[in-house]
Enzyme design. Structure first.
Site, PDB file in Angstrom:
ATOM      1  N   ASN A 106       0.819  -1.223   0.000  1.00 29.96           N
ATOM      2  CA  ASN A 106       0.000   0.000   0.000  1.00 29.96           C
ATOM      3  C   ASN A 106       0.850   1.269   0.000  1.00 29.96           C
ATOM      4  OD1 ASN A 106      -2.539   1.647   0.788  1.00 29.96           O
ATOM      5  ND2 ASN A 106      -1.106   2.062   2.460  1.00 29.96           N
ATOM      6  N   SER A 160      -4.321   1.963  -8.589  1.00 30.39           N
ATOM      7  CA  SER A 160      -5.066   3.229  -8.685  1.00 30.39           C
ATOM      8  C   SER A 160      -5.867   3.225  -9.971  1.00 30.39           C
ATOM      9  CB  SER A 160      -4.064   4.385  -8.713  1.00 30.39           C
ATOM     10  OG  SER A 160      -4.693   5.609  -9.006  1.00 30.39           O
ATOM     11  N   TYR A 173       3.545   8.954 -11.469  1.00 26.93           N
ATOM     12  CA  TYR A 173       2.546   8.210 -10.684  1.00 26.93           C
ATOM     13  C   TYR A 173       1.780   7.249 -11.589  1.00 26.93           C
ATOM     14  CZ  TYR A 173      -1.218   7.437  -7.274  1.00 26.93           C
ATOM     15  OH  TYR A 173      -2.114   6.865  -6.395  1.00 26.93           O
TER      16      TYR A 173
HETATM   17  N1  LIG Z   1      -6.104   8.623  -1.859  1.00 25.84           N
HETATM   18  C1  LIG Z   1      -6.374   8.350  -3.103  1.00 25.84           C
HETATM   19  O1  LIG Z   1      -7.162   9.047  -3.745  1.00 25.84           O
HETATM   20  C2  LIG Z   1      -5.759   7.156  -3.777  1.00 25.84           C
HETATM   21  C3  LIG Z   1      -6.310   6.738  -4.995  1.00 25.84           C
HETATM   22  C4  LIG Z   1      -5.752   5.648  -5.637  1.00 25.84           C
HETATM   23  C5  LIG Z   1      -4.675   4.976  -5.085  1.00 25.84           C
HETATM   24  N2  LIG Z   1      -4.156   5.411  -3.907  1.00 25.84           N
HETATM   25  C6  LIG Z   1      -3.006   4.662  -3.376  1.00 25.84           C
HETATM   26  O2  LIG Z   1      -3.312   4.190  -2.090  1.00 25.84           O
HETATM   27  C7  LIG Z   1      -2.115   4.056  -1.318  1.00 25.84           C
HETATM   28  C8  LIG Z   1      -2.294   4.767   0.011  1.00 25.84           C
HETATM   29  O3  LIG Z   1      -2.488   6.149  -0.243  1.00 25.84           O
HETATM   30  P1  LIG Z   1      -3.229   7.141   0.778  1.00 25.84           P
HETATM   31  O4  LIG Z   1      -4.154   7.964  -0.035  1.00 25.84           O
HETATM   32  O5  LIG Z   1      -3.728   6.402   1.942  1.00 25.84           O
HETATM   33  O6  LIG Z   1      -2.021   8.112   1.148  1.00 25.84           O
HETATM   34  P2  LIG Z   1      -1.170   8.305   2.493  1.00 25.84           P
HETATM   35  O7  LIG Z   1      -0.189   9.361   2.187  1.00 25.84           O
HETATM   36  O8  LIG Z   1      -2.072   8.456   3.645  1.00 25.84           O
HETATM   37  O9  LIG Z   1      -0.437   6.875   2.617  1.00 25.84           O
HETATM   38  C9  LIG Z   1       0.750   6.576   1.977  1.00 25.84           C
HETATM   39  C10 LIG Z   1       1.658   5.924   2.990  1.00 25.84           C
HETATM   40  O10 LIG Z   1       2.837   5.458   2.327  1.00 25.84           O
HETATM   41  C11 LIG Z   1       3.912   5.698   3.201  1.00 25.84           C
HETATM   42  N3  LIG Z   1       5.183   5.736   2.493  1.00 25.84           N
HETATM   43  C12 LIG Z   1       5.652   6.663   1.612  1.00 25.84           C
HETATM   44  N4  LIG Z   1       6.899   6.381   1.224  1.00 25.84           N
HETATM   45  C13 LIG Z   1       7.242   5.224   1.862  1.00 25.84           C
HETATM   46  C14 LIG Z   1       8.401   4.418   1.871  1.00 25.84           C
HETATM   47  N5  LIG Z   1       9.486   4.740   1.158  1.00 25.84           N
HETATM   48  N6  LIG Z   1       8.399   3.306   2.631  1.00 25.84           N
HETATM   49  C15 LIG Z   1       7.327   2.963   3.378  1.00 25.84           C
HETATM   50  N7  LIG Z   1       6.191   3.702   3.413  1.00 25.84           N
HETATM   51  C16 LIG Z   1       6.167   4.816   2.671  1.00 25.84           C
HETATM   52  C17 LIG Z   1       3.600   7.038   3.866  1.00 25.84           C
HETATM   53  O11 LIG Z   1       4.333   7.236   5.054  1.00 25.84           O
HETATM   54  C18 LIG Z   1       2.102   6.903   4.099  1.00 25.84           C
HETATM   55  O12 LIG Z   1       1.823   6.342   5.361  1.00 25.84           O
HETATM   56  C19 LIG Z   1      -0.996   4.629  -2.175  1.00 25.84           C
HETATM   57  O13 LIG Z   1      -0.315   3.580  -2.835  1.00 25.84           O
HETATM   58  C20 LIG Z   1      -1.746   5.482  -3.194  1.00 25.84           C
HETATM   59  O14 LIG Z   1      -1.033   5.637  -4.396  1.00 25.84           O
HETATM   60  C21 LIG Z   1      -4.671   6.476  -3.238  1.00 25.84           C
END
Ligand SMILES: NC(=O)c1ccc[n+]([C@@H]2O[C@H](COP(=O)([O-])OP(=O)(O)OC[C@H]3O[C@@H](n4cnc5c(N)ncnc54)[C@H](O)[C@@H]3O)[C@@H](O)[C@H]2O)c1
Length: 277
Positions: A106, A160, A173
């Protein structure tokens, strides 16, 4: 509902409040699963600021929230870009719980957005390193353990809508998430023989910490106020709302469980009908 009792799951990037990873961890804990909360833990390197990173104290609070649901949880810091961190994540999890049955890749970076002609090489590398290489390293470490223990398992990659469609200012991305679907399919084909299923979940917009940053970024670019921009997202969605973190967590729990035992290599849209293919 899915009887994940006695199973153990690692969820990377699950140490940030209001994030998709936190919701996944809590949902799996609710299903009786032992959970490893993993995150970078603190800002590392110039490309990450505290604003975007789960902190160690958040990780501890999320561990406690999982345990309050009656299951066992631990926090293991891991920067998914670093091979040794990923191997340690799996080794420590096995040491504590005996084996790992579920990996949720994630961790992700979605805030390095720039016009394509201005896109910096270091931004490209930072996004690809976390979103794609990180999933590769964690999957490799966990697959080795699942194969050695002959227990099989389920690997779920959080991709995503940007794994299926293009988005402006998001070359890195979008490329990383398309790549993640490639990794999902390749691993599904190769690891199926060991009883390891590999699937992806493809969310559209969710207002997490990252989602909030994206709302601000795109509303500024379009010259709209924040609420008008967000309403536009809801209006074009067949279900007339944005996604919730628990919408994704529910899909992950299904893919983690035996209820999806004949599903592998799939990239499941969880977008309220906005994304079809
Ligand atoms: N929020 C959205 O709209 C959305 C939509 C589609 C996909 N996503 C995907 O869902 C996932 C979670 O996103 P979110 O929206 O909860 O964002 P978020 O920023 O809350 O979570 C991302 C997490 O990844 C961690 N992270 C970043 N770099 C890292 C590393 N090098 N090692 C370990 N951890 C690391 C961060 O500390 C954070 O806790 C991501 O992969 C994101 O691309 C999010």
């Amino acid at each position: 509902m899915y009887s994940l009792k006695g199973k153990t799951a690692i969820v990377t990037g699950s140490g940030r409040h209001a994030g998709i990873g936190e919701a996944i961890a809590l949902r799996l804990a609710e299903e009786g699963c032992n959970v490893v909360i993993s995150d970078i833990g603190k800002a590392k390197g110039n490309e990450f600021t505290d604003e975007h990173i789960g902190t160690t104290s958040e990780m501890d609070e999320i561990v406690q929230a999982c345990e309050n649901l009656g299951t066992k949880a631990i926090a293991i810091p891991c920067d998914v870009r670093i091979t040794k961190d990923c191997e340690n994540l799996v080794n420590q999890s096995v040491k504590t719980f005996g084996q790992v049955d579920i990996l949720v890749n994630n961790a992700g970076v979605g805030y390095l957005m720039e016009a394509f002609t201005e896109f910096k090489e270091e931004s490209w590398d930072a996004v690809l390193d976390v979103n794609l290489k990180g999933a590769f390293l964690c999957s490799q470490a966990v697959a080795r353990q699942m194969i050695a223990s002959k227990t099989g398992g389920s690997i779920i990659n959080i991709a995503s809508q940007a794994a299926k469609s293009g988005f402006p200012f998001a070359a890195a991305y979008t490329a990383s998430k398309h790549g993640l679907i490639g990794l999902t399919r390749s691993n599904a084909v190769e690891l199926g023989t060991f009883g390891i299923r590999v699937n992806a979940v493809c969310p559209n917009h969710i207002t997490t910490g990252l989602g909030h940053w994206q709302n601000k970024f795109f509303s500024d670019k379009l010259g709209l106020d924040y609420e008008t921009y967000l309403q536009g997202i809801k209006d074009r969605n067949p279900l007339k709302r944005t996604g919730l973190v628990d919408d994704i967590a529910k899909a992950v729990a299904f893919l983690a469980s035996d209820q999806s035992s004949y599903i592998t290599g799939e990239a499941m849209n969880v977008t309220g009908g906005e994304e079809y293919h």
